[in-house]
Enzyme design. Structure first.
Site, PDB file in Angstrom:
ATOM      1  CG  ASP A  36      41.833  13.990  33.846  1.00 40.78           C
ATOM      2  OD1 ASP A  36      41.236  13.586  34.846  1.00 40.78           O
ATOM      3  OD2 ASP A  36      42.015  13.299  32.826  1.00 40.78           O
ATOM      4  CE  LYS A  57      43.442   8.047  37.568  1.00 43.30           C
ATOM      5  NZ  LYS A  57      42.194   8.719  37.258  1.00 43.30           N
ATOM      6  CG  MET A 171      51.842   9.506  30.585  1.00 48.26           C
ATOM      7  SD  MET A 171      50.415   8.513  31.114  1.00 48.26           S
ATOM      8  CE  MET A 171      50.355   7.260  29.810  1.00 48.26           C
TER       9      MET A 171
END
Length: 274
Positions: A36, A57, A171
């Site tokens: 990641d 991502k 997030m």
């Protein structure tokens, strides 16, 4: 056909020294790593010498590797008999897509292990001098996210506004003004503290704090570097007294932005998906 094995690994929140010994051992016996964005490059430089595939991502930039493509790659390499490490930032079980990967591994009867890592909340709190459940300040902590408006209902917002638990939002920096607005609407105490920790545990870490009544005039219009984590609660008061890492003045990014997958790479793995 001899199938390979898959290690689902949490790499920790940023500081490469926070990776576990068990994770290092798994990396060192792997043939390929799917990694990641929020993983320090130094981990792979120090502990891995095989094939590296970046599958990060970053949805707001439109540069994310589809989860279905990641699943296909994991399965394809394992069915080729290779040992695969799926390396994720933080802990593998906290706000990750590990369930999707577990399901596809079970469907194909591929052996796997889950190796935990230090999640961002714990790293950010420790490197900011904010004990999440400090005695006399908080007896519980909640890990949450608010990147979509339908994730938290109105009744729960009321509970969040009144609780003495420490709240940690992953997030959610882009939606933080909405979080503040909803908690204020439910009569959160105006002197309750907020901390936004940018790039926690890295050399570029910065911590910003204010109260709810100060938010409009201090942090509302500020842009924060990804990744950033939000801590809300009385424990934030402890930062001024117990922080041991000074804020970095740089605007640089510790984790490089995700670039879109090469069209050939995407095509190759979609076409060859098992």
């Amino acid at each position: 056909m001899i199938k390979g094995k898959v290690y689902l690994i949490g790499a920790g929140p940023g500081d490469p020294d926070l990776i576990t010994v068990k994770a290092i051992k798994a990396l060192q016996k792997s043939d390929v790593v799917l990694v990641d964005r929020l993983v320090s490059s130094k981990i792979l430089e120090d502990y891995f010498s095989g094939e590296i595939i970046h599958v990060g991502k970053e949805c707001r930039r439109g540069a994310s590797t589809p989860q279905s493509t990641i699943n296909d790659m994991i399965v394809q390499y394992a069915l080729e008999g290779k040992t695969v490490s799926r390396l994720k930032g933080g802990d593998v079980s906290i706000f990750s897509n590990v369930l999707d990967e577990l399901k596809v591994l079970k469907i194909h009867s591929i052996s796997y292990e889950i190796i935990p890592g230090i999640t961002a909340a714990l790293g950010a709190a420790s490197y900011s001098g904010i004990p999440l459940t400090a005695r006399e300040y908080s007896t519980a902590v909640r890990f949450m996210t608010y990147y979509k408006s339908d994730l938290v209902n109105d009744e729960y917002w009321k509970d969040l506004a009144q609780t003495k638990d420490t709240l940690v939002f992953y997030m959610s920096v882009a939606t933080l003004p909405k979080v503040i607005e909803k908690l204020k609407r439910e009569n959160v105490l105006p002197d309750k503290k907020i901390a936004i920790i940018e790039q926690a545990t890295t050399p570029l870490q910065r911590v910003h704090t204010c109260s709810f009544e100060e938010y409009e005039s201090t942090l509302k219009d500020k842009k924060f570097i990804s990744p950033s984590l939000v801590i809300i609660g009385s424990v934030v008061e402890l930062h001024d007294q117990f922080h041991w890492l000074e804020n970095n003045s740089s605007e640089d990014q510790y984790f490089p932005p995700v670039e879109k997958l090469n069209n050939y790479l995407t095509y190759k793995y979609v076409e060859n998906a098992v």
